[in-house]
Design a protein around this motif. Sequence first.
Motif, PDB file in Angstrom:
ATOM      1  N   ARG A 240       9.679 -19.866   0.192  1.00 39.97           N
ATOM      2  CA  ARG A 240      10.747 -19.069  -0.351  1.00 39.97           C
ATOM      3  C   ARG A 240      12.029 -19.729   0.136  1.00 39.97           C
ATOM      4  O   ARG A 240      13.275 -19.589  -0.883  1.00 39.97           O
TER       5      ARG A 240
ATOM      6  N   ALA B 116      16.632 -15.453   1.580  1.00 35.88           N
ATOM      7  CA  ALA B 116      15.439 -15.185   2.192  1.00 35.88           C
ATOM      8  C   ALA B 116      15.496 -14.028   3.260  1.00 35.88           C
ATOM      9  O   ALA B 116      14.912 -14.020   4.345  1.00 35.88           O
ATOM     10  N   ARG B 117      16.075 -13.130   2.816  1.00 31.50           N
ATOM     11  CA  ARG B 117      16.558 -11.929   3.444  1.00 31.50           C
ATOM     12  C   ARG B 117      15.398 -10.969   3.626  1.00 31.50           C
ATOM     13  O   ARG B 117      14.562 -10.806   2.841  1.00 31.50           O
ATOM     14  N   CYS B 118      15.160 -10.536   4.823  1.00 34.16           N
ATOM     15  CA  CYS B 118      14.009  -9.451   5.309  1.00 34.16           C
ATOM     16  C   CYS B 118      14.688  -8.895   6.579  1.00 34.16           C
ATOM     17  O   CYS B 118      15.375  -9.219   7.075  1.00 34.16           O
TER      18      CYS B 118
ATOM     19  N   GLU C 272      -1.300  -8.128  10.419  1.00 34.98           N
ATOM     20  CA  GLU C 272      -1.615  -6.773   9.842  1.00 34.98           C
ATOM     21  C   GLU C 272      -3.155  -6.589  10.258  1.00 34.98           C
ATOM     22  O   GLU C 272      -3.391  -5.283  10.228  1.00 34.98           O
TER      23      GLU C 272
ATOM     24  N   ASP D  52       6.365  -8.175  12.716  1.00 30.48           N
ATOM     25  CA  ASP D  52       6.055  -8.893  11.771  1.00 30.48           C
ATOM     26  C   ASP D  52       7.541  -8.899  10.798  1.00 30.48           C
ATOM     27  O   ASP D  52       8.122  -7.794  10.988  1.00 30.48           O
ATOM     28  N   LEU D  53       7.511  -9.716   9.834  1.00 28.80           N
ATOM     29  CA  LEU D  53       8.642  -9.979   8.685  1.00 28.80           C
ATOM     30  C   LEU D  53       8.267  -8.732   7.693  1.00 28.80           C
ATOM     31  O   LEU D  53       7.083  -8.675   7.541  1.00 28.80           O
ATOM     32  N   VAL D  54       9.067  -8.264   7.364  1.00 29.24           N
ATOM     33  CA  VAL D  54       8.678  -7.141   6.097  1.00 29.24           C
ATOM     34  C   VAL D  54       9.922  -7.287   5.181  1.00 29.24           C
ATOM     35  O   VAL D  54      11.189  -7.427   5.367  1.00 29.24           O
ATOM     36  N   ASP D  55       9.420  -7.444   3.887  1.00 29.91           N
ATOM     37  CA  ASP D  55      10.407  -7.489   2.576  1.00 29.91           C
ATOM     38  C   ASP D  55      10.239  -6.313   1.956  1.00 29.91           C
ATOM     39  O   ASP D  55      11.097  -5.286   1.901  1.00 29.91           O
ATOM     40  N   THR D  56       9.364  -6.392   0.959  1.00 34.19           N
ATOM     41  CA  THR D  56       9.276  -4.985   0.221  1.00 34.19           C
ATOM     42  C   THR D  56       8.370  -3.919   1.092  1.00 34.19           C
ATOM     43  O   THR D  56       8.381  -2.916   0.315  1.00 34.19           O
ATOM     44  N   GLY D  57       7.627  -4.293   1.845  1.00 36.14           N
ATOM     45  CA  GLY D  57       6.982  -3.338   2.681  1.00 36.14           C
ATOM     46  C   GLY D  57       5.328  -3.325   2.082  1.00 36.14           C
ATOM     47  O   GLY D  57       4.499  -2.695   2.684  1.00 36.14           O
ATOM     48  N   ASN D  58       5.311  -3.935   1.193  1.00 40.56           N
ATOM     49  CA  ASN D  58       3.889  -4.018   0.255  1.00 40.56           C
ATOM     50  C   ASN D  58       2.666  -4.364   1.191  1.00 40.56           C
ATOM     51  O   ASN D  58       1.841  -3.693   1.265  1.00 40.56           O
ATOM     52  N   THR D  59       2.949  -5.533   1.855  1.00 38.51           N
ATOM     53  CA  THR D  59       1.910  -5.927   2.702  1.00 38.51           C
ATOM     54  C   THR D  59       1.367  -4.952   4.002  1.00 38.51           C
ATOM     55  O   THR D  59       0.055  -4.785   4.058  1.00 38.51           O
TER      56      THR D  59
HETATM   57  P1  AMP Z   1       6.264  -7.998   1.875  1.00 38.02           P
HETATM   58  O1  AMP Z   1       4.852  -7.390   1.381  1.00 38.02           O
HETATM   59  O2  AMP Z   1       7.061  -7.913   0.951  1.00 38.02           O
HETATM   60  O3  AMP Z   1       6.834  -6.822   3.181  1.00 38.02           O
HETATM   61  O4  AMP Z   1       6.268  -9.187   2.702  1.00 38.02           O
HETATM   62  C1  AMP Z   1       5.611  -9.290   3.808  1.00 38.02           C
HETATM   63  C2  AMP Z   1       5.080 -10.600   4.190  1.00 38.02           C
HETATM   64  O5  AMP Z   1       5.865 -11.746   3.685  1.00 38.02           O
HETATM   65  C3  AMP Z   1       4.655 -10.865   5.505  1.00 38.02           C
HETATM   66  O6  AMP Z   1       3.529 -11.396   5.485  1.00 38.02           O
HETATM   67  C4  AMP Z   1       6.036 -11.504   5.978  1.00 38.02           C
HETATM   68  O7  AMP Z   1       5.565 -12.584   7.136  1.00 38.02           O
HETATM   69  C5  AMP Z   1       6.363 -12.325   4.656  1.00 38.02           C
HETATM   70  N1  AMP Z   1       7.866 -12.464   4.642  1.00 38.02           N
HETATM   71  C6  AMP Z   1       8.488 -11.637   3.997  1.00 38.02           C
HETATM   72  N2  AMP Z   1       9.756 -12.118   3.952  1.00 38.02           N
HETATM   73  C7  AMP Z   1       9.673 -13.107   4.369  1.00 38.02           C
HETATM   74  C8  AMP Z   1      10.870 -14.085   4.840  1.00 38.02           C
HETATM   75  N3  AMP Z   1      12.169 -14.098   4.441  1.00 38.02           N
HETATM   76  N4  AMP Z   1      10.408 -15.282   5.187  1.00 38.02           N
HETATM   77  C9  AMP Z   1       9.218 -15.628   5.645  1.00 38.02           C
HETATM   78  N5  AMP Z   1       8.026 -14.697   5.475  1.00 38.02           N
HETATM   79  C10 AMP Z   1       8.547 -13.521   4.889  1.00 38.02           C
END
Ligand code: AMP
Length: 212
Positions: free
Chosen positions: A15, A96-98, A146, A159-166
Amino acid sequence: MSKTQNLMIAVSKGRILAESLPLLAGLDIRPLEDPALTRKLILETTQPGIKLVIVRATDVPTYVEYGAADMGIVGKDVLLEYGGKGLYEPLDLKIARCRMVLAGPKKEQQINRRLRVATKYTRTTRDYFATQGKQVEIIKLYGSMELAPILGLADRIVDLVDTGNTLKANGLVPLETITDISSRLIVNTAAMKMKHEQIKPMLERLARQVGQ
Ligand code: AMP
């Protein structure tokens, strides 16, 4: 000093690289080969002398601190863990914001012992709980955090979260935001001095591109 000095820029695949390429293109720096298709780790660019080196995200600060690369693009999450002093961090590239979050199971069990937190971000996690005056047991993992609460290895993860789907797919919910994360431009301290004439205009153009 000449403006045509060699310059090595370290970036990690995925990313961050994908979101960095348009910013670099804004500086007229375009890799001559598609990084997604080539197996080469050092890529020539449209600017003679300027090369991209593709390294693991966690290795970007190391290459830059030791001067093997002059500049790098790396997530704040990696920089917080790295904690090195020999780097300039002049620019938030806002890519690459999260968020870095503390997460736990949707259905919480009673915990009658010290909280166990699984993460690859041990340093940031330790600092976070220390500022809260909380004693927790930190368990180092290298990926798939997770899983830890599902298998009873830990009560929480960081952990890092972007959409929260994971998180959601694994029955977890975000509980607290530790910090917002984005990618930063880092520069080797010696390169900043020796190649100032070349690096300064790049920083200024990048800053304008990202609205700083
Ligand atoms: P999400 O399901 O969209 O919340 O993404 C979460 C997963 O993506 C986790 O395994 C994070 O470690 C990884 N992730 C999300 N955003 C980033 C980022 N900006 N850089 C690296 N890993 C990310």
